[in-house]
Design a protein around this motif. Structure first.
Motif, PDB file in Angstrom:
ATOM      1  N   GLY A 250     -10.406  14.613   4.721  1.00  0.00           N
ATOM      2  CA  GLY A 250     -11.015  14.411   3.419  1.00  0.00           C
ATOM      3  C   GLY A 250     -10.059  13.883   2.376  1.00  0.00           C
ATOM      4  N   ARG A 251      -8.936  13.283   2.792  1.00  0.00           N
ATOM      5  CA  ARG A 251      -7.919  12.814   1.856  1.00  0.00           C
ATOM      6  C   ARG A 251      -7.838  11.296   1.758  1.00  0.00           C
ATOM      7  NH1 ARG A 251      -2.971  13.646   3.119  1.00  0.00           N
ATOM      8  NH2 ARG A 251      -3.168  14.225   5.307  1.00  0.00           N
ATOM      9  N   LEU A 252      -8.725  10.576   2.477  1.00  0.00           N
ATOM     10  CA  LEU A 252      -8.671   9.110   2.444  1.00  0.00           C
ATOM     11  C   LEU A 252     -10.084   8.562   2.571  1.00  0.00           C
ATOM     12  CD1 LEU A 252      -6.209   6.693   4.052  1.00  0.00           C
ATOM     13  CD2 LEU A 252      -8.615   6.482   4.712  1.00  0.00           C
ATOM     14  N   SER A 253     -10.431   7.632   1.707  1.00  0.00           N
ATOM     15  CA  SER A 253     -11.765   7.040   1.742  1.00  0.00           C
ATOM     16  C   SER A 253     -11.733   5.524   1.936  1.00  0.00           C
ATOM     17  CB  SER A 253     -12.521   7.365   0.450  1.00  0.00           C
ATOM     18  OG  SER A 253     -11.810   6.880  -0.683  1.00  0.00           O
ATOM     19  N   ALA A 254     -10.562   4.909   1.875  1.00  0.00           N
ATOM     20  CA  ALA A 254     -10.438   3.455   2.050  1.00  0.00           C
ATOM     21  C   ALA A 254      -9.305   3.160   3.026  1.00  0.00           C
ATOM     22  CB  ALA A 254     -10.185   2.762   0.714  1.00  0.00           C
ATOM     23  N   PHE A 255      -9.608   2.451   4.100  1.00  0.00           N
ATOM     24  CA  PHE A 255      -8.616   2.137   5.124  1.00  0.00           C
ATOM     25  C   PHE A 255      -7.853   0.869   4.761  1.00  0.00           C
ATOM     26  CE2 PHE A 255     -11.823   4.694   7.211  1.00  0.00           C
ATOM     27  CZ  PHE A 255     -11.076   5.567   7.970  1.00  0.00           C
ATOM     28  N   GLN A 256      -6.544   0.885   5.052  1.00  0.00           N
ATOM     29  CA  GLN A 256      -5.681  -0.247   4.726  1.00  0.00           C
ATOM     30  C   GLN A 256      -5.069  -0.902   5.961  1.00  0.00           C
ATOM     31  OE1 GLN A 256      -5.548  -1.341   1.615  1.00  0.00           O
ATOM     32  NE2 GLN A 256      -6.877   0.354   0.967  1.00  0.00           N
ATOM     33  N   THR A 257      -5.307  -0.350   7.144  1.00  0.00           N
ATOM     34  CA  THR A 257      -4.757  -0.934   8.369  1.00  0.00           C
ATOM     35  C   THR A 257      -5.237  -2.377   8.529  1.00  0.00           C
ATOM     36  OG1 THR A 257      -4.682   1.214   9.474  1.00  0.00           O
ATOM     37  CG2 THR A 257      -4.693  -0.732  10.890  1.00  0.00           C
ATOM     38  N   PRO A 258      -4.345  -3.329   8.811  1.00  0.00           N
ATOM     39  CA  PRO A 258      -4.767  -4.723   9.011  1.00  0.00           C
ATOM     40  C   PRO A 258      -5.745  -4.838  10.182  1.00  0.00           C
ATOM     41  CG  PRO A 258      -2.381  -4.566   8.814  1.00  0.00           C
ATOM     42  CD  PRO A 258      -2.885  -3.165   8.934  1.00  0.00           C
ATOM     43  N   LEU A 259      -6.794  -5.640   9.997  1.00  0.00           N
ATOM     44  CA  LEU A 259      -7.847  -5.770  11.002  1.00  0.00           C
ATOM     45  C   LEU A 259      -7.934  -7.204  11.512  1.00  0.00           C
ATOM     46  CD1 LEU A 259     -10.703  -3.819   9.158  1.00  0.00           C
ATOM     47  CD2 LEU A 259      -8.949  -2.897  10.694  1.00  0.00           C
ATOM     48  N   SER A 260      -8.305  -7.336  12.773  1.00  0.00           N
ATOM     49  CA  SER A 260      -8.631  -8.636  13.353  1.00  0.00           C
ATOM     50  C   SER A 260     -10.122  -8.617  13.680  1.00  0.00           C
ATOM     51  CB  SER A 260      -7.815  -8.889  14.623  1.00  0.00           C
ATOM     52  OG  SER A 260      -8.220 -10.084  15.248  1.00  0.00           O
ATOM     53  N   LEU A 261     -10.900  -9.428  12.985  1.00  0.00           N
ATOM     54  CA  LEU A 261     -12.350  -9.447  13.142  1.00  0.00           C
ATOM     55  C   LEU A 261     -12.753 -10.666  13.952  1.00  0.00           C
ATOM     56  CD1 LEU A 261     -13.363  -8.447   9.500  1.00  0.00           C
ATOM     57  CD2 LEU A 261     -13.090  -6.965  11.496  1.00  0.00           C
ATOM     58  N   LEU A 262     -13.105 -10.457  15.204  1.00  0.00           N
ATOM     59  CA  LEU A 262     -13.477 -11.547  16.095  1.00  0.00           C
ATOM     60  C   LEU A 262     -14.991 -11.626  16.173  1.00  0.00           C
ATOM     61  CD1 LEU A 262     -10.889 -10.942  18.957  1.00  0.00           C
ATOM     62  CD2 LEU A 262     -10.767 -12.598  17.099  1.00  0.00           C
ATOM     63  N   GLY A 263     -15.571 -12.504  15.403  1.00  0.00           N
ATOM     64  CA  GLY A 263     -17.016 -12.664  15.392  1.00  0.00           C
ATOM     65  C   GLY A 263     -17.401 -13.972  14.753  1.00  0.00           C
ATOM     66  N   SER A 264     -18.690 -14.267  14.779  1.00  0.00           N
ATOM     67  CA  SER A 264     -19.196 -15.495  14.150  1.00  0.00           C
ATOM     68  C   SER A 264     -19.065 -15.372  12.635  1.00  0.00           C
ATOM     69  CB  SER A 264     -20.663 -15.695  14.536  1.00  0.00           C
ATOM     70  OG  SER A 264     -21.463 -14.688  13.917  1.00  0.00           O
ATOM     71  N   PRO A 265     -19.148 -16.500  11.925  1.00  0.00           N
ATOM     72  CA  PRO A 265     -19.104 -16.426  10.458  1.00  0.00           C
ATOM     73  C   PRO A 265     -20.167 -15.484   9.892  1.00  0.00           C
ATOM     74  CG  PRO A 265     -18.800 -18.684  11.173  1.00  0.00           C
ATOM     75  CD  PRO A 265     -19.141 -17.907  12.396  1.00  0.00           C
ATOM     76  N   PHE A 266     -21.365 -15.496  10.488  1.00  0.00           N
ATOM     77  CA  PHE A 266     -22.423 -14.600  10.022  1.00  0.00           C
ATOM     78  C   PHE A 266     -22.041 -13.140  10.236  1.00  0.00           C
ATOM     79  CE2 PHE A 266     -26.223 -12.045  10.869  1.00  0.00           C
ATOM     80  CZ  PHE A 266     -26.931 -12.232   9.687  1.00  0.00           C
ATOM     81  N   GLN A 267     -21.552 -12.821  11.436  1.00  0.00           N
ATOM     82  CA  GLN A 267     -21.137 -11.452  11.711  1.00  0.00           C
ATOM     83  C   GLN A 267     -20.039 -11.005  10.756  1.00  0.00           C
ATOM     84  OE1 GLN A 267     -20.168 -12.001  15.883  1.00  0.00           O
ATOM     85  NE2 GLN A 267     -21.936 -10.777  16.519  1.00  0.00           N
ATOM     86  N   GLN A 268     -19.070 -11.868  10.523  1.00  0.00           N
ATOM     87  CA  GLN A 268     -17.974 -11.502   9.630  1.00  0.00           C
ATOM     88  C   GLN A 268     -18.458 -11.286   8.203  1.00  0.00           C
ATOM     89  OE1 GLN A 268     -14.116 -13.098  10.053  1.00  0.00           O
ATOM     90  NE2 GLN A 268     -14.478 -14.026  12.047  1.00  0.00           N
ATOM     91  N   GLU A 269     -19.472 -12.042   7.799  1.00  0.00           N
ATOM     92  CA  GLU A 269     -20.028 -11.843   6.465  1.00  0.00           C
ATOM     93  C   GLU A 269     -20.711 -10.476   6.372  1.00  0.00           C
ATOM     94  OE1 GLU A 269     -22.738 -14.233   3.158  1.00  0.00           O
ATOM     95  OE2 GLU A 269     -22.850 -14.804   5.283  1.00  0.00           O
ATOM     96  N   VAL A 270     -21.439 -10.117   7.445  1.00  0.00           N
ATOM     97  CA  VAL A 270     -22.085  -8.801   7.471  1.00  0.00           C
ATOM     98  C   VAL A 270     -21.033  -7.695   7.445  1.00  0.00           C
ATOM     99  CG1 VAL A 270     -23.502  -7.224   8.846  1.00  0.00           C
ATOM    100  CG2 VAL A 270     -24.163  -9.632   8.629  1.00  0.00           C
ATOM    101  N   TRP A 271     -19.994  -7.833   8.256  1.00  0.00           N
ATOM    102  CA  TRP A 271     -18.957  -6.798   8.309  1.00  0.00           C
ATOM    103  C   TRP A 271     -18.241  -6.661   6.964  1.00  0.00           C
ATOM    104  CZ3 TRP A 271     -16.880  -9.212  13.457  1.00  0.00           C
ATOM    105  CH2 TRP A 271     -17.797  -8.937  14.483  1.00  0.00           C
ATOM    106  N   ASP A 272     -18.022  -7.797   6.297  1.00  0.00           N
ATOM    107  CA  ASP A 272     -17.398  -7.736   4.982  1.00  0.00           C
ATOM    108  C   ASP A 272     -18.279  -6.950   4.012  1.00  0.00           C
ATOM    109  OD1 ASP A 272     -15.413  -8.723   2.892  1.00  0.00           O
ATOM    110  OD2 ASP A 272     -17.278  -9.575   2.116  1.00  0.00           O
ATOM    111  N   ARG A 273     -19.581  -7.168   4.065  1.00  0.00           N
ATOM    112  CA  ARG A 273     -20.499  -6.428   3.195  1.00  0.00           C
ATOM    113  C   ARG A 273     -20.499  -4.936   3.535  1.00  0.00           C
ATOM    114  NH1 ARG A 273     -22.394  -8.523  -1.629  1.00  0.00           N
ATOM    115  NH2 ARG A 273     -22.286 -10.795  -1.404  1.00  0.00           N
ATOM    116  N   LEU A 274     -20.374  -4.629   4.809  1.00  0.00           N
ATOM    117  CA  LEU A 274     -20.333  -3.219   5.207  1.00  0.00           C
ATOM    118  C   LEU A 274     -19.164  -2.495   4.535  1.00  0.00           C
ATOM    119  CD1 LEU A 274     -21.114  -3.429   9.039  1.00  0.00           C
ATOM    120  CD2 LEU A 274     -22.560  -2.409   7.276  1.00  0.00           C
ATOM    121  N   THR A 275     -18.028  -3.160   4.474  1.00  0.00           N
ATOM    122  CA  THR A 275     -16.851  -2.513   3.881  1.00  0.00           C
ATOM    123  C   THR A 275     -17.017  -2.292   2.384  1.00  0.00           C
ATOM    124  OG1 THR A 275     -15.713  -4.627   3.470  1.00  0.00           O
ATOM    125  CG2 THR A 275     -15.329  -3.556   5.608  1.00  0.00           C
TER     126      THR A 275
END
Length: 354
Positions: A250-275
């Protein structure tokens, strides 16, 4: 794995061979790599060498194989000849991915096998075979070893180990030097073990070990990155392990670990909105589709949600049905409900570094 506070009780039951605990737990013995029923006649291990599980599937995924003395998956009074035949077939070739023709070769009807396994073990035969196969690879990831563990996995020649490892992780251990490398680590969390896969720069995959379709996710990742996967740690894995610990505390609500997102532009747009969905809040697939300017694409949004390979970090658990029901979740609905409740508590009573 069963909560630590139950361990003394279950260990006493194991020492006493208490039949009242049959079906309540299975015990994995770290020194031998097998799992047993509570009444196993074998010599009892020390408590520090025991891990207790509620289901056989959990024990299999944690890398333990069935004990040959107590036969936790083949009690002669409770198992049909057909199921016993299939259990033996898996142990003979644990790396196999079963197809319809494999059942035909044994003169077994696939639907009958499914029904009988489900009744006896609470999981289908395909789920059992998958758990056994995944457990072999997870054993190496959990221990951080590749070559040295092949005999411990139960194979005299090591060829069965290499076959199973190759089918899931992409290359025989002796040939990894000719490929790009991703590393995988087993992370114990409050909601069960997870697997993290990363290179030296970014996290590629974070999933619960028992997620259905995990093998396909690993295969997809390997193809897209043209890599093989070996046990080990990288800076992103160390980072996400630390962040997950703080998240569950319960001490962290935002992750900072670098991510590699392998998906279509549409998928990446959805994932960005999720965050961008704040912790403790939820949205629907339709609302998510509208937020990216594609209000009619809510089914495609749901598919992109399901294709997310970074559980918790890309918070697909914050998307629910329009009627308020939880909807689906690759990690299981009970985990989804827990995560949402945890985040609501975390926001209501924030801690220092959240």
């Amino acid at each position: 794995m069963i909560a630590s506070e139950r361990k003394p009780e279950y260990y006493r039951a194991l020492l006493e061979k208490n039949s009242e605990y049959e079906g309540v737990f299975y015990v994995g013995v770290k020194t031998t790599g097998v799992f047993c029923r509570p009444t196993c006649p074998a010599r009892k291990p020390k408590i520090e060498n025991c891990e207790f599980y509620e289901t056989a599937e959990q024990a299999l995924l944690a890398s333990f194989r069935p004990c040959l003395r107590c036969r936790p998956l083949s009690h002669p009074q409770l198992m049909s000849d057909l199921v016993r035949q299939l259990v033996d077939a898996v142990e003979a070739h644990p790396e196999k991915r079963w197809k319809v023709q494999d059942f035909r070769a044994l003169s077994v009807d696939a639907s009958t096998a499914r029904r009988q396994f489900k009744k006896r073990f609470g999981m289908t035969f395909v789920a059992y075979a998958r758990a056994r196969r995944m457990g072999i690879a997870m054993k190496q990831i959990r221990s951080g070893k590749v070559i040295d563990a092949q005999l411990a996995a139960g194979y005299e020649s090591g060829s069965g180990f290499r076959d199973a490892f190759t089918r899931i992780m992409g290359a025989a251990p002796t040939r990894l030097d000719r490929q790009s490398i991703l590393k995988a680590a087993w992370l114990d969390t409050r909601l069960g073990p997870m697997i993290a896969i990363a290179d030296e720069e970014a996290l590629h995959l974070l999933e619960f070990v028992d997620r259905r379709g995990l093998e396909r996710e690993v295969e997809r990742l390997r193809r897209r990155t043209r890599s093989a996967v070996i046990p080990g740690y990288t800076p992103p894995i160390r980072s996400i392990e630390d962040e997950l610990n703080r998240y569950f505390e319960g001490r962290l609500s935002a992750f900072q670990t670098p991510l590699s997102l392998l998906g279509s532009p549409f998928q990446q747009e959805v994932w960005d909105r999720l965050t961008r969905i704040p912790p403790g809040q939820t949205t629907s697939y339709a609302q998510l589709a509208a937020s990216i300017g594609r209000p009619a694409a809510y089914r495609a949004v749901a598919q992109a949600n399901g294709a997310n390979q970074l559980a918790i970090v890309i918070p697909c658990h914050r998307v629910i049905n329009a009627n308020g029901e939880l909807g689906g979740y690759g990690g299981g609905l009970s985990r989804k409900a827990w995560l949402l409740q945890h985040e609501r508590r975390m926001i209501a009573t924030p801690r220092t570094d959240a």
